[in-house]
Motif scaffolding. Sequence first.
Motif, PDB file in Angstrom:
ATOM      1  N   ILE A 203       0.834  -1.207   0.000  1.00 33.34           N
ATOM      2  CA  ILE A 203       0.000   0.000   0.000  1.00 33.34           C
ATOM      3  C   ILE A 203       0.867   1.255   0.000  1.00 33.34           C
ATOM      4  O   ILE A 203       0.581   2.225  -0.720  1.00 33.34           O
ATOM      5  CB  ILE A 203      -0.947  -0.012   1.217  1.00 33.34           C
ATOM      6  N   ALA A 204       1.949   1.227   0.774  1.00 32.77           N
ATOM      7  CA  ALA A 204       2.818   2.405   0.878  1.00 32.77           C
ATOM      8  C   ALA A 204       3.538   2.697  -0.440  1.00 32.77           C
ATOM      9  O   ALA A 204       3.577   3.847  -0.891  1.00 32.77           O
ATOM     10  CB  ALA A 204       3.825   2.205   2.006  1.00 32.77           C
ATOM     11  N   VAL A 205       4.107   1.674  -1.076  1.00 31.88           N
ATOM     12  CA  VAL A 205       4.836   1.931  -2.329  1.00 31.88           C
ATOM     13  C   VAL A 205       3.872   2.308  -3.444  1.00 31.88           C
ATOM     14  O   VAL A 205       4.221   3.098  -4.336  1.00 31.88           O
ATOM     15  CB  VAL A 205       5.713   0.724  -2.735  1.00 31.88           C
ATOM     16  N   ALA A 206       2.634   1.777  -3.400  1.00 27.16           N
ATOM     17  CA  ALA A 206       1.624   2.180  -4.379  1.00 27.16           C
ATOM     18  C   ALA A 206       1.316   3.666  -4.243  1.00 27.16           C
ATOM     19  O   ALA A 206       1.174   4.388  -5.239  1.00 27.16           O
ATOM     20  CB  ALA A 206       0.354   1.356  -4.195  1.00 27.16           C
ATOM     21  N   LEU A 207       1.249   4.130  -3.011  1.00 27.06           N
ATOM     22  CA  LEU A 207       0.976   5.541  -2.752  1.00 27.06           C
ATOM     23  C   LEU A 207       2.153   6.412  -3.184  1.00 27.06           C
ATOM     24  O   LEU A 207       1.964   7.481  -3.783  1.00 27.06           O
ATOM     25  CB  LEU A 207       0.684   5.745  -1.268  1.00 27.06           C
ATOM     26  N   ILE A 208       3.370   5.959  -2.912  1.00 28.88           N
ATOM     27  CA  ILE A 208       4.566   6.697  -3.338  1.00 28.88           C
ATOM     28  C   ILE A 208       4.587   6.837  -4.851  1.00 28.88           C
ATOM     29  O   ILE A 208       4.843   7.922  -5.400  1.00 28.88           O
ATOM     30  CB  ILE A 208       5.841   5.988  -2.833  1.00 28.88           C
ATOM     31  N   ASP A 209       4.311   5.747  -5.549  1.00 32.20           N
ATOM     32  CA  ASP A 209       4.314   5.765  -7.013  1.00 32.20           C
ATOM     33  C   ASP A 209       3.255   6.722  -7.548  1.00 32.20           C
ATOM     34  O   ASP A 209       3.489   7.466  -8.510  1.00 32.20           O
ATOM     35  CB  ASP A 209       4.050   4.355  -7.535  1.00 32.20           C
ATOM     36  N   LEU A 210       2.092   6.716  -6.906  1.00 27.15           N
ATOM     37  CA  LEU A 210       1.001   7.597  -7.333  1.00 27.15           C
ATOM     38  C   LEU A 210       1.331   9.065  -7.074  1.00 27.15           C
ATOM     39  O   LEU A 210       1.145   9.918  -7.955  1.00 27.15           O
ATOM     40  CB  LEU A 210      -0.279   7.212  -6.599  1.00 27.15           C
ATOM     41  N   LEU A 211       1.810   9.369  -5.877  1.00 27.23           N
ATOM     42  CA  LEU A 211       2.109  10.763  -5.526  1.00 27.23           C
ATOM     43  C   LEU A 211       3.235  11.330  -6.382  1.00 27.23           C
ATOM     44  O   LEU A 211       3.220  12.509  -6.753  1.00 27.23           O
ATOM     45  CB  LEU A 211       2.478  10.865  -4.044  1.00 27.23           C
ATOM     46  N   TYR A 212       4.209  10.502  -6.724  1.00 26.65           N
ATOM     47  CA  TYR A 212       5.312  10.974  -7.573  1.00 26.65           C
ATOM     48  C   TYR A 212       4.788  11.514  -8.898  1.00 26.65           C
ATOM     49  O   TYR A 212       5.294  12.522  -9.416  1.00 26.65           O
ATOM     50  CB  TYR A 212       6.293   9.828  -7.840  1.00 26.65           C
ATOM     51  N   GLN A 213       3.774  10.852  -9.435  1.00 23.60           N
ATOM     52  CA  GLN A 213       3.315  11.197 -10.780  1.00 23.60           C
ATOM     53  C   GLN A 213       2.548  12.516 -10.848  1.00 23.60           C
ATOM     54  O   GLN A 213       2.252  12.998 -11.945  1.00 23.60           O
ATOM     55  CB  GLN A 213       2.442  10.058 -11.315  1.00 23.60           C
ATOM     56  N   PHE A 214       2.249  13.114  -9.712  1.00 22.46           N
ATOM     57  CA  PHE A 214       1.510  14.380  -9.731  1.00 22.46           C
ATOM     58  C   PHE A 214       2.307  15.482 -10.425  1.00 22.46           C
ATOM     59  O   PHE A 214       1.797  16.159 -11.324  1.00 22.46           O
ATOM     60  CB  PHE A 214       1.168  14.801  -8.301  1.00 22.46           C
ATOM     61  N   TRP A 215       3.550  15.661 -10.041  1.00 24.62           N
ATOM     62  CA  TRP A 215       4.326  16.823 -10.475  1.00 24.62           C
ATOM     63  C   TRP A 215       4.716  16.793 -11.943  1.00 24.62           C
ATOM     64  O   TRP A 215       5.075  17.828 -12.510  1.00 24.62           O
ATOM     65  CB  TRP A 215       5.577  16.978  -9.619  1.00 24.62           C
ATOM     66  N   VAL A 216       4.635  15.629 -12.601  1.00 21.86           N
ATOM     67  CA  VAL A 216       5.071  15.540 -13.994  1.00 21.86           C
ATOM     68  C   VAL A 216       4.003  16.033 -14.963  1.00 21.86           C
ATOM     69  O   VAL A 216       4.254  16.129 -16.163  1.00 21.86           O
ATOM     70  CB  VAL A 216       5.504  14.100 -14.359  1.00 21.86           C
ATOM     71  N   HIS A 217       2.818  16.355 -14.459  1.00 25.88           N
ATOM     72  CA  HIS A 217       1.740  16.843 -15.324  1.00 25.88           C
ATOM     73  C   HIS A 217       1.794  18.372 -15.431  1.00 25.88           C
ATOM     74  O   HIS A 217       0.908  19.082 -14.966  1.00 25.88           O
ATOM     75  CB  HIS A 217       0.373  16.402 -14.785  1.00 25.88           C
TER      76      HIS A 217
END
Length: 416
Positions: free
Chosen positions: A153-167
């Motif tokens: 669950i934690a790494v899934a959240l990290i992966d998701l949050l990382y992708q915010f700034w690239v948009h």
Amino acid sequence: MHEKIITFASPVFFILIALEFIVARKRQRHLYRINDSLNSLSLGVMSQIIGAFSKLFSIGMYALVLKYLSLFNLPSDSVWVWVAALLLYDFLYYWLHRMGHQTNLLWAAHVVHHQSEQYNLSTALRQTSTGPLFGWIFYLPMALIGFPLDVFIAVALIDLLYQFWVHTEQIGKLGWFDRIFVSPSNHRVHHAVNDMYLDKNFGGILVIWDRLFGTFIEERDHVAIVYGTRKPLRSWNPLWANLEVYEQVWRDAWHTKNWLDKLQIWLRPPNWRPADLLAQSAPTTFNLQRPIYDPAMSKATTWYCIVQFILLLQAATHFLLVYKSISALNATIYVSWLVMGLWCIGGLMERGRIYLLPETVRILCILVMNLFTANWFYSFALSTPIQALLTATCLISLVGLWLIFSRQKTHGHLPH
């Protein structure tokens, strides 16, 4: 826990969106349209509140496989387990993401994220509500190996949050960083519908997966990127945004006479159609110069929709914090009311007068609830001053709604 972290991270998202808006304006690049951004944010809110139910299933499936079929019992206090989990999750995300563009069943869910014809940080929050139905299958190898549920669950959240700034279009190329990691430049390519960019750069955190498996392309300075999908949504209806491709594929599966095609169409690429239907249809073309979908809104309409979205956002935040402590029936009613509000806002932004009735009913539901009980969806007691404020807000909303829309020229129909 996942929903609570996203909930508490939301103010940071909105601060960064505001910062990007200011920077873009100063650079004379007007990247935000209220209707498009509200639609993206509405889809993000909807994905979170519906995900409160659907993610219980996907996480439950992971937990079952972990408990009964895992090969190892990996410790959650090892740094190497966390590093390996993040790398493996990102690798599996790459394949889920890639298949999400190459099979109708998964594209029907993922298409939501690509429907916006603009590219900014609000686009990052534009998420599917149906993704958890099948996406969990791709992560079962982690359960089979034995990565603990809390680590997953934690790494899934990290992966998701990382992708915010690239948009964003406000950050250019980053040299060596672009060669290893997913960056704004790399991800702009992924959202493009230009022929040369189509179906490229699927990575979540690392772009090395794309380099390894032949799906990487660098952003070209001389190529103007066009965003959106090859079949534009052309609607602000968040329900239709989630169901659009399912309906298209189901219709083709129903009408084709070949029984094999009825099944395989769900696993075929989005541009594939059964031979008998293809022979009956006119060839379709895609125009990169097409006008973007931008129905005019009056200032009064704009402000009404903004205010109602802000109020719904607060209610959605509250729901995510309390849904586990209220009954399933009350949680379902609460979510239905929230989704109805987001649906109405989308319709009003399309100037659909027919949405006056459901929006009126939505507001009246709160007035009636406020009249007969001092509970907000049986989740917490309302004090007398809050009840009075809530009643005043509803009455003002009703008056404003009818003053704004009753005499306005509208489309007068429900889209799709």
